[in-house]
Design a protein around this motif. Structure first.
Motif, PDB file in Angstrom:
ATOM      1  N   SER A  21       0.817  -1.322   0.084  1.00  0.00           N
ATOM      2  CA  SER A  21       0.020  -0.057  -0.035  1.00  0.00           C
ATOM      3  C   SER A  21       0.829   1.261  -0.063  1.00  0.00           C
ATOM      4  N   VAL A  23       0.247   5.403   0.971  1.00  0.00           N
ATOM      5  CA  VAL A  23      -0.770   6.396   1.316  1.00  0.00           C
ATOM      6  C   VAL A  23      -0.403   7.677   0.891  1.00  0.00           C
ATOM      7  N   TYR A  25      -2.102  11.759   0.953  1.00  0.00           N
ATOM      8  CA  TYR A  25      -2.936  12.735   1.833  1.00  0.00           C
ATOM      9  C   TYR A  25      -3.752  13.684   0.592  1.00  0.00           C
ATOM     10  N   ARG A  31     -11.344  13.668  -1.515  1.00  0.00           N
ATOM     11  CA  ARG A  31     -11.489  12.479  -1.318  1.00  0.00           C
ATOM     12  C   ARG A  31     -13.054  11.908  -1.083  1.00  0.00           C
ATOM     13  N   HIS A  45     -10.174   3.069  -5.799  1.00  0.00           N
ATOM     14  CA  HIS A  45      -9.532   4.338  -5.563  1.00  0.00           C
ATOM     15  C   HIS A  45      -8.317   4.472  -6.698  1.00  0.00           C
ATOM     16  N   THR A  46      -7.354   3.123  -6.502  1.00  0.00           N
ATOM     17  CA  THR A  46      -5.996   2.913  -7.315  1.00  0.00           C
ATOM     18  C   THR A  46      -6.581   3.261  -8.805  1.00  0.00           C
ATOM     19  N   GLN A  94      -5.816  10.462   4.907  1.00  0.00           N
ATOM     20  CA  GLN A  94      -5.147   9.679   4.185  1.00  0.00           C
ATOM     21  C   GLN A  94      -6.104   8.795   3.352  1.00  0.00           C
ATOM     22  N   VAL A  95      -5.504   8.437   2.354  1.00  0.00           N
ATOM     23  CA  VAL A  95      -6.064   7.262   1.278  1.00  0.00           C
ATOM     24  C   VAL A  95      -5.011   6.530   0.818  1.00  0.00           C
ATOM     25  N   SER A  96      -5.413   5.151   0.975  1.00  0.00           N
ATOM     26  CA  SER A  96      -4.626   3.887   0.681  1.00  0.00           C
ATOM     27  C   SER A  96      -4.718   3.646  -1.037  1.00  0.00           C
ATOM     28  N   ARG A  98      -2.906   0.824  -4.124  1.00  0.00           N
ATOM     29  CA  ARG A  98      -2.224  -0.293  -4.065  1.00  0.00           C
ATOM     30  C   ARG A  98      -1.656  -0.473  -5.471  1.00  0.00           C
ATOM     31  N   SER A 120       1.307  12.889  -3.124  1.00  0.00           N
ATOM     32  CA  SER A 120       0.052  13.333  -2.514  1.00  0.00           C
ATOM     33  C   SER A 120      -0.576  14.889  -3.569  1.00  0.00           C
TER      34      SER A 120
END
Length: 143
Positions: A21, A23, A25, A31, A45-46, A94-96, A98, A120
């Protein structure tokens, strides 16, 4: 499981964990729009970050603008330097993500070229441009 991820050697020789992962911001509003788009489209999200970067990569320099100080400018005997503290109009969360290590390398290359390595900031600008704007809030209107 930390021990289960394989390691791939990146182009600069650094180890990158496969499937790890990352992270970033993002402003709260971006978001929220990311979550709404993910729910509406079924994309992760990715995947949406990749869509945003694909759609905006040729315009990133214009979208980001000249946010930094001009190189070599002085304020007397010292080279001008920004404060280490960043000010944001909106709180960050925060958003993870991958990404595959090869895709992370592309993101890092874009970040190095446009935001002095700040993933970010790069992703926030691309998503803000790519995602539909939120509908205007209605003021005190009740049915």
């Amino acid at each position: 499981m930390p021990g289960s991820a394989s390691t791939i050697t990146g182009s600069e020789g650094g180890a990158v964990r496969a499937g790890g992962s990352v992270v970033v911001y993002l402003p709260v509003g971006v978001r929220s729009r990311l979550r709404a788009r993910a729910a509406a489209t079924g994309r992760s999200h990715t995947q949406l970050v990749f869509d945003a970067l694909n759609a905006t990569h040729t315009r990133l320099a214009d979208l980001i603008g000249a946010s930094g100080e001009p190189a070599g400018e002085t304020d007397g005997i010292f080279v001008t330097q920004r404060s280490g503290r960043r000010r944001h109009r909106e709180d960050r969360v925060q958003v993870s993500l991958r990404p595959h290590p090869a895709n992370l390398a592309v993101i890092d290359d874009l970040a190095a070229r446009h935001t002095t390595g700040n993933r970010s900031a790069l992703i926030a600008v691309a998503l803000d441009e790519f995602l539909p704007a939120p509908p205007p809030a209605s003021k005190g209107v009740t049915p």
